[in-house]
Design a protein around this motif. Structure first.
Motif, PDB file in Angstrom:
ATOM      1  N   SER B 113      50.916  45.679  29.464  1.00  0.00           N
ATOM      2  CA  SER B 113      50.941  44.598  30.463  1.00  0.00           C
ATOM      3  C   SER B 113      52.165  44.693  31.357  1.00  0.00           C
ATOM      4  O   SER B 113      52.187  44.141  32.445  1.00  0.00           O
ATOM      5  N   THR B 117      48.813  48.448  34.657  1.00  0.00           N
ATOM      6  CA  THR B 117      47.701  47.513  34.793  1.00  0.00           C
ATOM      7  C   THR B 117      46.356  48.152  34.441  1.00  0.00           C
ATOM      8  O   THR B 117      45.535  47.545  33.738  1.00  0.00           O
ATOM      9  N   LEU B 153      51.338  38.605  35.633  1.00  0.00           N
ATOM     10  CA  LEU B 153      50.229  38.949  34.745  1.00  0.00           C
ATOM     11  C   LEU B 153      49.049  37.978  34.922  1.00  0.00           C
ATOM     12  O   LEU B 153      47.900  38.329  34.652  1.00  0.00           O
ATOM     13  N   THR B 156      45.789  38.999  36.747  1.00  0.00           N
ATOM     14  CA  THR B 156      45.047  40.013  35.986  1.00  0.00           C
ATOM     15  C   THR B 156      44.225  39.350  34.888  1.00  0.00           C
ATOM     16  O   THR B 156      43.046  39.678  34.681  1.00  0.00           O
TER      17      THR B 156
END
Lengths: 410, 417
Positions: B113, B117, B153, B156
């Protein structure tokens, strides 16, 4: 003979030298009783370099006294090792410090001298000098004190004054002193005031029988990798920081250069951390302690062996490197530099010159091989055999015995 | 009525064997199969089996009122499946009660992470498939390795269709706010964040067996009282599953504590909820995590894995070799490389010798972090070499295959990749 770690666990160092000396003496018909203050069992590393076709076991007796004393680390390493040794089987009750251990060995030495017939007492470095004195007090035989390295070689400015004092007393009290280089001989005279006529420099030789690497390609790295090798204790004395300085510079100039540090020591964690910080962590490798045929393998895989020792009283590793046909860079002050004309001499502090020389050698394979071949040829000569130092030391024995006419032959 | 959300992490890495410089290129396996199997069985015996059995009973006895969440890393599921299928079945039984919600994470419990990605997404997908295959669940809530979370993050995770995510209730992030609420992610307002209440979690996870602790011994009754007296809507208690019986042995009374916890909570009007239930709630506000924050150590950052130059060098090398492995397109090599992405390998290289360092040492199979580093780098060197040979369509391993070797799991596992 009073020594310590025996048989050797690692290449180079006093134990290897002692082993070579004992073998050389045995070949000449000199019977040796070796007393070692080290709590090792039988050799733990498979394929230890003890094998020799001419090895006469019946001429050597080894008496092992349990003690955690270690020659190189001074008192702090001793304290660390004590915990380990105290847990092993058959070890005696220990005193509070290294000096107490040395004295304890000296206490036992008198008894051993009573039981073991001998004509001369040979001691190795300060840790055994007191034992030699105790043995002489019982038997009246002359002492030949071997000086492999002074406390100043081992510790530099951090020399322990108590150890230096024992070194001085041992050397002055000996009937004769043997050093393994002319440089150490000068130290014995200048630092400790031993008269010139009582010191003899005897350079080491190497065994022509040793465990060879037979596994084919010696390098675990890709075929195009050119390896620069450091092999020895990772301690201040051996200059690991200079090795890494050179590594950083060479790496920038020779993309296929890799660097291998073989050995262990108190500066190993720091060396590993430095390698990690250097930006070339993928090209600096740590092989840890090496033994047996791996020693030969390490030299064979290397394009060049670099010994940037701050102090190198002799430097047996250089002879082993040359024997494998690998060019070796040693400081001019090293004992081995006095005799091995094909060793490349560069001061340990001259990082620029070491870098240039290593780069040249890595780039010029022909030259590397020429130098390697010349070195291999040189150390193959009888001058570098085990017999030569044994012959000279036997002569020192006879001279010392002759100077002690009052004692009958045992 | 206040809610209690109990979650536990189940993870075991593939530990490396002692891999020396001169082992490079000899075809030695990387992973210490025997050690990994023995540790897994020991932990299963002390923790997984008895805890699963207890949790299953608590769920059944309470008619589903007691419930919790688990996340099993892919590496532990894979190892259970290969060497201890009866333990995996025990997990399947407890999940089968309906009282255990499973969460998503990276299959390899990795740090992907933090910047990788594409690799991160693949490892999450691998995990999703593994959970679906063995447990027939599709997790709706995400928990990242060691609870690592940061603003970048969030998009995502949201894009992967998760409704919520567990995060560390770090004091520096929460400030005056309480961890006992559901928050939104500033960087992805649709994503719900459940902050761990680290004080109450660590009362169990760390302090429970500490005899110097003023509140020792802690009973389920007292603990339920603390929960009931806490402010906020929902209390998020996140722990290692190994707390039960492994970090804290049975002798500490940890199983008695767990056994009495549901009843004690019910008597005080507390209700157990699943993370996905909380993720449906309206957030009380939004939280921003500018820097990667984890549940580890006092600093709650990522310094346990990336705090010293060796760790930085090891991670850089890992990615360097990863590129070489990816270039081969060889699924088996990729699978081996991914096992090396497990964060534990970097954790072993940590050199913090504070109280945190003690925790690290407890979990490390190495004598020193330097040994861990050298071993990891040697393995990567070997893998790079193998990848180079694989790229050249040559089988270096078979050419050098002269000596004896242990049963190589690197070969036997290939069929499953």
């Amino acid at each position: 003979m009073f020594g310590w770690e025996f048989p050797p666990h690692l290449s180079g160092g006093l134990a290897t030298a002692t082993l070579g000396l004992v073998k050389g003496l045995a070949r000449r018909g000199v019977a040796v009783t070796l007393v070692v203050p080290f709590p090792v069992g039988e050799p733990a590393i498979p394929g230890l370099r003890l094998v020799s076709g001419t090895w006469r076991r019946d001429r050597v007796r080894s008496i092992r006294i349990a003690t955690p004393a270690q020659p190189y680390g001074g008192t702090s390493a001793y304290l660390a090792s004590r915990t380990y040794a105290a847990g092993t089987e058959g070890t005696a009750v220990y005193g509070a410090n290294l000096f107490a251990e040395v004295d304890r060995l000296a206490g036992i030495a008198g008894e051993i001298a009573l039981d073991e017939p001998h004509d001369v007492i040979h001691t190795h470095d300060w840790i055994t000098y007191a034992a030699g004195m105790a043995a002489r007090a019982v038997s009246g035989r002359p002492i030949v004190a071997h000086l492999h390295a002074t406390e100043f070689d081992r510790a530099g400015d951090g020399a322990n004054p108590w150890i230096a004092a024992r070194e001085r007393d041992g050397l002055r009290g000996a009937d004769h002193v043997i050093t393994n280089s002319r440089a150490v001989k000068r130290q014995a005279q200048d630092r400790y005031g031993v008269p010139e006529g009582r010191v003899t420099a005897v350079h080491w030789g190497i065994d022509d029988v040793y465990e060879q690497w037979t596994g084919g390609g010696a390098s675990p790295l890709p075929a195009d990798a050119a390896i620069v090798l450091f092999l020895g204790r990772v301690t201040r004395q051996k200059g690991p920081d200079y090795f890494l300085d050179v590594a950083g510079r060479v790496a920038a100039l020779v993309p296929e250069a890799h660097f291998v540090m073989a050995g262990t020591g108190d500066l190993l964690p720091r060396a590993i951390m430095r390698a990690a910080e250097s930006g070339i962590a993928d090209r600096v490798h740590f092989a840890g302690p090496v033994g047996g045929a791996e020693v030969d393998r390490a030299f064979r895989m290397a394009a060049v062996c670099l010994m940037p020792s701050v102090s190198e009283p002799f430097g047996l590793v250089a002879l082993e490197s040359l024997r494998a046909g690998t060019p070796c860079i040693v400081p001019p002050a090293a004992g081995v530099a006095e005799v091995a004309s094909n060793a490349i001499k560069i001061d340990f502090w001259d990082v620029d010159k070491m870098t240039r020389t290593v780069v040249d050698l890595l780039r010029d394979r022909d030259r590397r091989e020429q130098i390697g071949a010349r070195g291999r040829e040189e150390v193959a000569s009888p001058r570098f055999s085990l017999d030569e130092p044994a012959r000279q030391i036997e002569a020192v024995y006879r001279q010392a015995i002759a100077a002690h006419p009052g004692v009958g032959h045992a | 009525m206040r809610d209690v959300c109990l979650y536990a992490q189940v993870h075991q890495p593939y530990r490396l064997r002692r891999f020396r410089f001169f082992d490079i290129g000899t075809g030695q396996t990387y992973f210490d199969e025997r050690q990994n199997r023995e540790l897994l069985l020991r932990i299963a015996h002390k923790c997984y089996l008895p805890t699963n059995q207890l949790v299953e009973r608590l769920i059944r006895d309470s008619d589903g009122e007691f419930r919790m969440a688990l996340s099993l890393s892919g590496t532990v599921v894979e190892q259970l499946s290969a060497t201890a299928p009866h333990v995996l079945e025990s997990f399947q039984r407890v999940v089968g009660t309906g009282g255990v919600e499973l969460l998503s994470e990276t299959f390899h419990h990795s740090l992907a992470s933090l910047g990788q990605t594409a690799e991160f997404r693949e490892q999450v997908e691998l995990h999703r498939r593994t959970i679906a295959r063995h447990f027939h669940q599709r997790p709706r809530v995400f928990r990242n390795t060691e609870l690592i979370y940061f603003d970048d993050l969030a998009p995502t995770i949201e894009a992967l269709a998760y409704a919520g995510m567990l995060v560390e209730g770090a004091d520096g992030v929460l400030g005056w706010r309480s961890p006992n609420h559901v928050y939104a992610a500033t960087a992805a307002p649709g994503l719900r964040l459940l902050p761990r209440n680290h004080r109450l979690s660590d009362d169990v996870g760390f302090r429970f067996a500490d005899r110097r602790w003023a509140r020792w011994p802690l009973t389920a009754d007292t603990y339920a009282e603390w929960l009931a007296a806490s402010p906020g809507d929902s209390i998020h208690l996140f722990l290692d599953y190994e707390t039960f019986g492994e970090h804290l042995w049975a002798e500490t009374g940890i199983f008695e504590f767990l056994r009495h916890l549901p009843g004690a909570c019910r008597r005080r009007g507390l209700r157990f909820v699943h993370p996905s239930t909380l993720a449906e709630r309206t957030p009380v506000g939004a939280l921003s995590f500018p820097r990667p924050t984890s549940w580890a150590d006092e600093d709650r950052g990522v310094t346990a894995w990336l705090g010293n130059p060796m760790q930085a060098a090891a991670r850089a090398r890992l990615h360097q070799v990863g590129a070489a492995v990816a270039a081969t397109g060889n699924a088996q090599l990729l699978s081996e490389w991914r096992r090396l992405t497990t964060s534990d390998h970097l954790y072993y290289i940590c050199t913090k010798w504070s109280n945190d360092g003690d925790v690290h040492q407890h979990f490390s199979p190495y004598d020193t972090p330097y040994d861990a580093f050298v071993t990891f780098m040697n393995v990567l060197q070997d893998l790079e070499l193998t990848a180079g040979e694989a790229g050249g369509r040559a089988s270096r391993r078979s050419r050098l295959d002269t000596g004896e070797r242990a049963v190589p799991d690197r070969h036997s596992q290939s069929a499953r990749v």
